[in-house]
Write a protein that holds these residues in place. Structure first.
Motif, short mmCIF file in Angstrom:
data_model
loop_
_atom_site.label_atom_id
_atom_site.label_comp_id
_atom_site.label_asym_id
_atom_site.label_seq_id
_atom_site.Cartn_x
_atom_site.Cartn_y
_atom_site.Cartn_z
N ALA A 44 37.83 65.30 62.90
CA ALA A 44 37.13 64.84 64.10
C ALA A 44 36.97 65.94 65.16
N PRO A 45 38.04 66.64 65.55
CA PRO A 45 37.86 67.69 66.56
C PRO A 45 37.27 68.97 65.99
N PHE A 46 37.29 69.11 64.66
CA PHE A 46 36.76 70.31 64.02
C PHE A 46 35.50 69.94 63.25
N TYR A 47 34.53 69.45 63.99
CA TYR A 47 33.30 68.89 63.41
C TYR A 47 32.50 69.93 62.64
N GLN A 48 32.70 71.22 62.94
CA GLN A 48 31.93 72.28 62.29
C GLN A 48 32.50 72.67 60.92
N CYS A 49 33.61 72.05 60.52
CA CYS A 49 34.31 72.47 59.31
C CYS A 49 34.01 71.56 58.11
N SER A 50 34.14 72.14 56.93
CA SER A 50 33.99 71.40 55.68
C SER A 50 35.24 71.62 54.83
N PHE A 51 35.48 70.68 53.90
CA PHE A 51 36.76 70.68 53.22
C PHE A 51 36.64 70.41 51.72
N CYS A 52 37.64 70.92 51.00
CA CYS A 52 37.86 70.58 49.59
C CYS A 52 39.30 70.09 49.46
N PRO A 53 39.53 68.78 49.52
CA PRO A 53 40.88 68.27 49.37
C PRO A 53 41.40 68.52 47.95
N THR A 54 42.64 68.95 47.84
CA THR A 54 43.26 69.23 46.55
C THR A 54 44.73 68.85 46.64
N GLY A 55 45.24 68.29 45.55
CA GLY A 55 46.64 67.91 45.52
C GLY A 55 46.80 66.41 45.50
N GLY A 56 46.98 65.85 44.31
CA GLY A 56 47.15 64.41 44.19
C GLY A 56 45.85 63.63 44.08
N ILE A 57 44.71 64.33 44.04
CA ILE A 57 43.42 63.65 43.89
C ILE A 57 43.28 63.17 42.44
N THR A 58 42.84 61.95 42.25
CA THR A 58 42.65 61.39 40.92
C THR A 58 41.19 60.95 40.73
N GLU A 59 40.87 60.62 39.51
CA GLU A 59 39.52 60.11 39.23
C GLU A 59 39.24 58.85 40.05
N ALA A 60 40.28 58.03 40.25
CA ALA A 60 40.12 56.78 40.99
C ALA A 60 39.94 57.03 42.49
N SER A 61 40.65 58.03 43.04
CA SER A 61 40.59 58.26 44.48
C SER A 61 39.48 59.23 44.90
N ALA A 62 38.99 60.03 43.97
CA ALA A 62 38.00 61.05 44.31
C ALA A 62 36.75 60.49 45.00
N PRO A 63 36.18 59.34 44.55
CA PRO A 63 34.97 58.85 45.22
C PRO A 63 35.17 58.57 46.71
N ASP A 64 36.35 58.10 47.10
CA ASP A 64 36.61 57.83 48.52
C ASP A 64 36.59 59.14 49.32
N TRP A 65 37.21 60.16 48.78
CA TRP A 65 37.19 61.47 49.44
C TRP A 65 35.77 62.01 49.54
N LEU A 66 35.03 61.93 48.45
CA LEU A 66 33.68 62.50 48.41
C LEU A 66 32.71 61.74 49.31
N ALA A 67 33.03 60.51 49.63
CA ALA A 67 32.16 59.72 50.51
C ALA A 67 32.28 60.16 51.97
N PHE A 68 33.32 60.93 52.29
CA PHE A 68 33.52 61.43 53.64
C PHE A 68 32.70 62.71 53.80
N LYS A 69 31.74 62.70 54.72
CA LYS A 69 30.74 63.76 54.82
C LYS A 69 31.30 65.18 54.89
N PRO A 70 32.38 65.45 55.62
CA PRO A 70 32.89 66.82 55.67
C PRO A 70 33.48 67.31 54.35
N VAL A 71 33.69 66.41 53.39
CA VAL A 71 34.22 66.79 52.09
C VAL A 71 33.07 67.18 51.16
N LEU A 72 33.00 68.45 50.80
CA LEU A 72 31.93 68.93 49.93
C LEU A 72 32.28 68.79 48.46
N CYS A 73 33.57 68.80 48.15
CA CYS A 73 34.03 68.68 46.77
C CYS A 73 35.52 68.38 46.82
#
Length: 206
Positions: free
Chosen positions: A151-180
């Motif tokens: 939220a305060p770092f609106y100019q940033c984009s992210f790649c979350p890693t660590g504990g991501i699963t096939e089931a949880s990945a779509p929720d992460w990817l639906a968040f606009k700042p998450v590119l992958c």
């Protein structure tokens, strides 16, 4: 792709929905693994420096047409020098220090440093960076934590890693700042099974 290429870390992050995080014990398996992943649509491959076979694996995977091969778990400048010599096309680190970041930035090799909190992001911004690996994602509070950080770092984009699963990945990817997202679930099984998993993973962005 080479150092000082016009390809940026943003380009790489938007190539595939999932970046496989690869721990390779046997370099002989590297090329067929890369072929299976690329055939399934996952072209961006992160080879972690957790084994003695990692540098050879990077060199072998780079022989696969279409593969974009980078080095992960880079934690010091000596490792950066070695993976650069091995032909790594991008660098991923689990954290962010100025000592490591400066030579990577100056080299022109695309860089995805790990961040875990606001101070890390501010350090990155001071260095001119806006694309980060959120790590370890689930242990660090998951998607709720990243949304609060982003939220305060609106100019940033992210790649979350660590504990991501096939089931949880779509929720992460639906968040606009998450590119992958980074994940290891695509790497188990036979090469044919890995290709099928890769195809499913690449379709997660929708």
């Amino acid at each position: 792709m080479t150092a000082n290429s016009t390809v940026t870390i943003a380009d790489i992050m938007q190539t595939s929905a999932v970046i496989p995080v690869l721990v390779i014990e046997d370099a002989a398996l590297a090329r067929p693994l890369a072929e299976a992943l690329v055939a399934g649509g996952l072209r961006v491959l992160e080879v972690t420096l957790r084994t003695g076979a990692a540098l050879e694996a990077i060199a072998e995977m780079k022989k696969v047409p279409g593969a974009i091969v980078g080095a992960g778990t880079v934690v010091n400048t000596q490792q950066f020098a070695r993976v650069r010599d091995a032909g790594a096309e991008f660098i991923v680190s689990p954290g962010l220090t100025e000592r490591l970041a400066t030579p990577i930035i100056e080299s022109g090799v695309p860089f995805l440093p790990g961040i875990a909190n606001a101070a890390d992001i501010m350090t990155g911004l001071d260095l001119g960076l806006t694309h980060f690996k959120f790590f370890p994602a689930e242990a660090n509070g998951g998607l709720k934590a990243l949304k609060a950080l982003a939220a305060p770092f609106y100019q940033c984009s992210f790649c979350p890693t660590g504990g991501i699963t096939e089931a949880s990945a779509p929720d992460w990817l639906a968040f606009k700042p998450v590119l992958c997202v980074g994940g290891s679930w695509v790497t188990g099984g036979t090469m044919a099974e890995i290709e099928i998993k890769a195809r499913a993973a690449n379709a997660l962005r929708g």
